[in-house]
Design a protein around this motif. Structure first.
Motif, PDB file in Angstrom:
ATOM      1  N   THR A  40     -20.450 -94.796 -72.651  1.00 38.42           N
ATOM      2  CA  THR A  40     -19.566 -94.581 -73.805  1.00 38.42           C
ATOM      3  C   THR A  40     -18.631 -93.395 -73.591  1.00 38.42           C
ATOM      4  O   THR A  40     -17.637 -93.253 -74.302  1.00 38.42           O
ATOM      5  N   LEU A  41     -18.930 -92.555 -72.611  1.00 41.88           N
ATOM      6  CA  LEU A  41     -18.105 -91.375 -72.338  1.00 41.88           C
ATOM      7  C   LEU A  41     -16.960 -91.656 -71.365  1.00 41.88           C
ATOM      8  O   LEU A  41     -16.108 -90.789 -71.144  1.00 41.88           O
ATOM      9  N   THR A  91     -31.487 -95.983 -71.606  1.00 42.27           N
ATOM     10  CA  THR A  91     -30.794 -95.456 -72.786  1.00 42.27           C
ATOM     11  C   THR A  91     -29.737 -94.431 -72.365  1.00 42.27           C
ATOM     12  O   THR A  91     -28.616 -94.431 -72.885  1.00 42.27           O
ATOM     13  N   ALA A  92     -30.092 -93.577 -71.415  1.00 39.20           N
ATOM     14  CA  ALA A  92     -29.120 -92.601 -70.898  1.00 39.20           C
ATOM     15  C   ALA A  92     -27.945 -93.324 -70.244  1.00 39.20           C
ATOM     16  O   ALA A  92     -26.786 -92.929 -70.425  1.00 39.20           O
ATOM     17  N   SER A 148     -34.309 -93.907 -69.202  1.00 39.88           N
ATOM     18  CA  SER A 148     -33.224 -93.921 -68.223  1.00 39.88           C
ATOM     19  C   SER A 148     -32.155 -94.942 -68.609  1.00 39.88           C
ATOM     20  O   SER A 148     -30.954 -94.661 -68.516  1.00 39.88           O
ATOM     21  N   ALA A 201     -24.211 -92.853 -64.587  1.00 37.62           N
ATOM     22  CA  ALA A 201     -24.615 -94.125 -65.182  1.00 37.62           C
ATOM     23  C   ALA A 201     -25.316 -95.002 -64.151  1.00 37.62           C
ATOM     24  O   ALA A 201     -26.337 -95.645 -64.449  1.00 37.62           O
ATOM     25  N   THR A 250     -28.878 -93.675 -63.477  1.00 40.84           N
ATOM     26  CA  THR A 250     -29.802 -93.930 -64.582  1.00 40.84           C
ATOM     27  C   THR A 250     -30.076 -95.421 -64.766  1.00 40.84           C
ATOM     28  O   THR A 250     -31.205 -95.809 -65.069  1.00 40.84           O
ATOM     29  N   GLU A 251     -29.072 -96.263 -64.545  1.00 42.40           N
ATOM     30  CA  GLU A 251     -29.312 -97.704 -64.678  1.00 42.40           C
ATOM     31  C   GLU A 251     -30.230 -98.218 -63.573  1.00 42.40           C
ATOM     32  O   GLU A 251     -31.192 -98.948 -63.833  1.00 42.40           O
ATOM     33  N   ALA A 302     -26.676 -96.341 -70.939  1.00 34.51           N
ATOM     34  CA  ALA A 302     -25.790 -96.913 -71.949  1.00 34.51           C
ATOM     35  C   ALA A 302     -24.985 -95.814 -72.656  1.00 34.51           C
ATOM     36  O   ALA A 302     -23.800 -95.992 -72.940  1.00 34.51           O
ATOM     37  N   SER A 303     -25.619 -94.690 -72.886  1.00 35.89           N
ATOM     38  CA  SER A 303     -24.926 -93.575 -73.539  1.00 35.89           C
ATOM     39  C   SER A 303     -23.825 -93.005 -72.647  1.00 35.89           C
ATOM     40  O   SER A 303     -22.743 -92.677 -73.125  1.00 35.89           O
ATOM     41  N   LEU A 304     -24.113 -92.881 -71.360  1.00 33.47           N
ATOM     42  CA  LEU A 304     -23.111 -92.352 -70.437  1.00 33.47           C
ATOM     43  C   LEU A 304     -21.865 -93.226 -70.395  1.00 33.47           C
ATOM     44  O   LEU A 304     -20.746 -92.712 -70.343  1.00 33.47           O
ATOM     45  N   TYR A 345     -16.800-101.222 -68.503  1.00 30.52           N
ATOM     46  CA  TYR A 345     -17.937-101.908 -67.867  1.00 30.52           C
ATOM     47  C   TYR A 345     -17.504-102.600 -66.579  1.00 30.52           C
ATOM     48  O   TYR A 345     -18.236-102.592 -65.591  1.00 30.52           O
TER      49      TYR A 345
END
Length: 107
Positions: free
Chosen positions: A49-50, A42-43, A40, A10, A13-14, A45-47, A60
């Motif tokens: 959630t895992l 989007t990836a 990147s 995360a 990518t952020e 934010a998706s990460l 967060y």
């Protein structure tokens, strides 16, 4: 261990996504830099959630410490500016805080 890997992914990518926008606005890079930047982010934010957490806010908050340390690693490896002792100390404090948030005993 899984959560740590998710947070590292995360952070990469952020920071990469944000740097793409920085490059476009501050470094005069072409506008097409925004497309991989948006992908990147989007990836990122998706990460998140895992992450193993019972609440988004806690995930967060713990991620914040990882982000700070990763930002300093980016500063050094990508931008070529070595973090000073205050940067390193601050990142260490943040990582301790992230560990407390992630692994602190909850009743």
């Amino acid at each position: 261990m899984r959560t740590a890997l998710i947070y590292i992914g995360a952070a990469i990518t952020e920071i990469g996504g944000c740097f793409a926008v920085w490059g476009w606005l501050r470094l005069g890079r072409p506008a097409w830099w925004l497309l991989p930047g948006l992908l990147s982010l989007t990836a990122f934010a998706s990460l998140l959630t895992l992450a193993d957490s019972d609440a988004a806010g806690r995930a967060y908050a713990a991620y914040g410490g990882i982000y700070i340390a990763a930002s300093l690693a980016w500063l050094w490896t990508i931008e070529g500016a070595r973090p000073d002792n205050w940067d390193i100390t601050g990142a260490g404090v943040c990582l301790i805080g992230a560990a407390l948030i992630l692994w602190g005993p909850r009743g």
